[in-house]
Write a protein that holds these residues in place. Structure first.
Motif, PDB file in Angstrom:
ATOM      1  N   GLU A 149       0.816  -1.209   0.000  1.00 46.26           N
ATOM      2  CA  GLU A 149       0.000   0.000   0.000  1.00 46.26           C
ATOM      3  C   GLU A 149       0.856   1.269   0.000  1.00 46.26           C
ATOM      4  O   GLU A 149       0.567   2.229  -0.711  1.00 46.26           O
ATOM      5  CB  GLU A 149      -0.945   0.010   1.206  1.00 46.26           C
ATOM      6  CG  GLU A 149      -2.024  -1.029   1.138  1.00 46.26           C
ATOM      7  CD  GLU A 149      -2.934  -0.871  -0.082  1.00 46.26           C
ATOM      8  OE1 GLU A 149      -3.219   0.289  -0.476  1.00 46.26           O
ATOM      9  OE2 GLU A 149      -3.337  -1.900  -0.647  1.00 46.26           O
ATOM     10  N   ALA A 220      -6.507  -3.000   3.734  1.00 46.30           N
ATOM     11  CA  ALA A 220      -7.693  -2.147   3.862  1.00 46.30           C
ATOM     12  C   ALA A 220      -7.509  -1.152   5.002  1.00 46.30           C
ATOM     13  O   ALA A 220      -7.882   0.030   4.882  1.00 46.30           O
ATOM     14  CB  ALA A 220      -8.931  -3.013   4.095  1.00 46.30           C
ATOM     15  N   GLY A 221      -6.921  -1.609   6.110  1.00 46.02           N
ATOM     16  CA  GLY A 221      -6.654  -0.707   7.227  1.00 46.02           C
ATOM     17  C   GLY A 221      -5.693   0.406   6.843  1.00 46.02           C
ATOM     18  O   GLY A 221      -5.869   1.568   7.244  1.00 46.02           O
ATOM     19  N   CYS A 222      -4.677   0.062   6.062  1.00 51.24           N
ATOM     20  CA  CYS A 222      -3.717   1.074   5.601  1.00 51.24           C
ATOM     21  C   CYS A 222      -4.395   2.122   4.725  1.00 51.24           C
ATOM     22  O   CYS A 222      -4.168   3.331   4.877  1.00 51.24           O
ATOM     23  CB  CYS A 222      -2.585   0.423   4.823  1.00 51.24           C
ATOM     24  SG  CYS A 222      -1.427  -0.517   5.825  1.00 51.24           S
ATOM     25  N   ARG A 223      -5.234   1.673   3.815  1.00 48.15           N
ATOM     26  CA  ARG A 223      -5.924   2.625   2.930  1.00 48.15           C
ATOM     27  C   ARG A 223      -6.823   3.565   3.738  1.00 48.15           C
ATOM     28  O   ARG A 223      -6.881   4.769   3.474  1.00 48.15           O
ATOM     29  CB  ARG A 223      -6.741   1.873   1.874  1.00 48.15           C
ATOM     30  CG  ARG A 223      -5.884   1.158   0.838  1.00 48.15           C
ATOM     31  CD  ARG A 223      -6.715   0.708  -0.353  1.00 48.15           C
ATOM     32  NE  ARG A 223      -7.707  -0.291   0.006  1.00 48.15           N
ATOM     33  CZ  ARG A 223      -7.484  -1.604   0.000  1.00 48.15           C
ATOM     34  NH1 ARG A 223      -6.282  -2.079  -0.346  1.00 48.15           N
ATOM     35  NH2 ARG A 223      -8.438  -2.441   0.323  1.00 48.15           N
ATOM     36  N   GLY A 224      -7.495   3.004   4.738  1.00 48.67           N
ATOM     37  CA  GLY A 224      -8.339   3.841   5.577  1.00 48.67           C
ATOM     38  C   GLY A 224      -7.530   4.850   6.374  1.00 48.67           C
ATOM     39  O   GLY A 224      -7.907   6.024   6.486  1.00 48.67           O
ATOM     40  N   ALA A 225      -6.395   4.403   6.926  1.00 46.59           N
ATOM     41  CA  ALA A 225      -5.551   5.294   7.712  1.00 46.59           C
ATOM     42  C   ALA A 225      -4.974   6.414   6.841  1.00 46.59           C
ATOM     43  O   ALA A 225      -4.869   7.577   7.280  1.00 46.59           O
ATOM     44  CB  ALA A 225      -4.421   4.506   8.372  1.00 46.59           C
ATOM     45  N   TRP A 227      -6.352   7.677   4.093  1.00 45.16           N
ATOM     46  CA  TRP A 227      -7.445   8.591   3.744  1.00 45.16           C
ATOM     47  C   TRP A 227      -7.729   9.548   4.900  1.00 45.16           C
ATOM     48  O   TRP A 227      -7.883  10.754   4.709  1.00 45.16           O
ATOM     49  CB  TRP A 227      -8.683   7.794   3.387  1.00 45.16           C
ATOM     50  CG  TRP A 227      -9.803   8.626   2.821  1.00 45.16           C
ATOM     51  CD1 TRP A 227     -10.009   8.948   1.508  1.00 45.16           C
ATOM     52  CD2 TRP A 227     -10.844   9.272   3.568  1.00 45.16           C
ATOM     53  NE1 TRP A 227     -11.128   9.754   1.381  1.00 45.16           N
ATOM     54  CE2 TRP A 227     -11.659   9.963   2.634  1.00 45.16           C
ATOM     55  CE3 TRP A 227     -11.166   9.334   4.919  1.00 45.16           C
ATOM     56  CZ2 TRP A 227     -12.768  10.704   3.027  1.00 45.16           C
ATOM     57  CZ3 TRP A 227     -12.283  10.069   5.311  1.00 45.16           C
ATOM     58  CH2 TRP A 227     -13.069  10.743   4.369  1.00 45.16           C
ATOM     59  N   VAL A 228      -7.801   9.003   6.103  1.00 48.52           N
ATOM     60  CA  VAL A 228      -8.118   9.841   7.267  1.00 48.52           C
ATOM     61  C   VAL A 228      -6.986  10.815   7.577  1.00 48.52           C
ATOM     62  O   VAL A 228      -7.213  11.999   7.833  1.00 48.52           O
ATOM     63  CB  VAL A 228      -8.433   8.956   8.496  1.00 48.52           C
ATOM     64  CG1 VAL A 228      -8.570   9.811   9.746  1.00 48.52           C
ATOM     65  CG2 VAL A 228      -9.710   8.149   8.272  1.00 48.52           C
TER      66      VAL A 228
END
Length: 232
Positions: A149, A220-225, A227-228
């Motif tokens: 990611e 998925a957690g990396c992408r969310g982090a 984005w935030v």
């Protein structure tokens, strides 16, 4: 890392020092028919400043998380696999260098760090420890997922910056050495992150069970982090 918490200023005021391609060109005389006046360096637009501010903010947060993951992973992994100590040390030291770079850039350009430092710190430490206790393969699968990611994330930033440079050059503007240096810094860090990905695969990341689920959740957690952190 603690120093970054003291940094402070709204994103719209960030990046006006180096991350502008610099100040307005000074007033120039009307060019003669046989010569053209250089345009100098073009100031950043508001959207460009905001992009650069969010890039530095999220990169700093990501490198903090990486150092904490390796800090948590190393004791359990090395206890079972002592031969991995040099590799874990090498990857940690590179991540610590990346974090130092972004701490300095954030301080220099007065970019507001992410407000979620405490959250990312806890989650990164938990991710590192939990994958390490599952075994070497799971720890390496964590690195594989994260660096996959992060490598793509840095590639996206580099592409955007190169598009900015191409646009300025097409309009006849100069591009500052510091701006070009930022691109080279991101390229170097990206390459080192992808080196970690290669190390993880070489050390059996694909043998983690269930590999698809573990890496899918982490990615998925990396992408969310990401984005935030770009926004908060």
């Amino acid at each position: 890392m603690a120093a970054a918490r003291t940094l402070l200023r709204p994103a719209q005021h960030c990046a006006r020092h180096l991350l502008s391609t610099t100040a307005h060109a000074s007033a120039a005389p009307v060019p003669s028919s046989d010569s053209a006046t250089p345009k100098g360096k073009k100031p950043l637009t508001r959207s460009q400043r905001e992009f650069l501010s969010s890039a530095l903010r999220v990169n700093q947060a990501g490198e903090l998380a990486a150092t904490l993951i390796y800090t948590a992973q190393t004791p359990p992994v090395v206890a079972r696999e002592p031969h991995l100590r040099p590799l874990m040390k090498h990857m940690y030291e590179q991540e610590a260098g990346h974090l130092k770079t972004f701490n300095e850039l954030i301080a220099k350009h007065r970019v507001r760090p992410t407000a979620l430092y405490p959250v990312w710190s806890v989650l990164a430490t938990g991710l590192g420890w939990s994958t390490a206790v599952l075994g070497r393969e799971a720890a390496m699968a964590c690195t594989e997922a994260v660096e996959t990611e992060i490598g793509g994330h840095y590639n996206g930033q580099i592409r955007t910056l190169l598009e900015m440079v191409s646009g300025w050059e097409a309009e006849g503007y100069e591009v500052g050495d510091e701006f070009r240096g930022l691109i080279e810094t991101l390229r170097r860090i990206r390459d080192e992150e992808l080196e970690h990905l290669d190390h993880a695969v070489e050390h059996d990341a694909k043998k983690a069970e269930p590999h698809w689920l573990l890496t899918g959740v982490i990615r998925a957690g990396c992408r969310g982090a990401i984005w935030v952190s770009e926004r908060v």
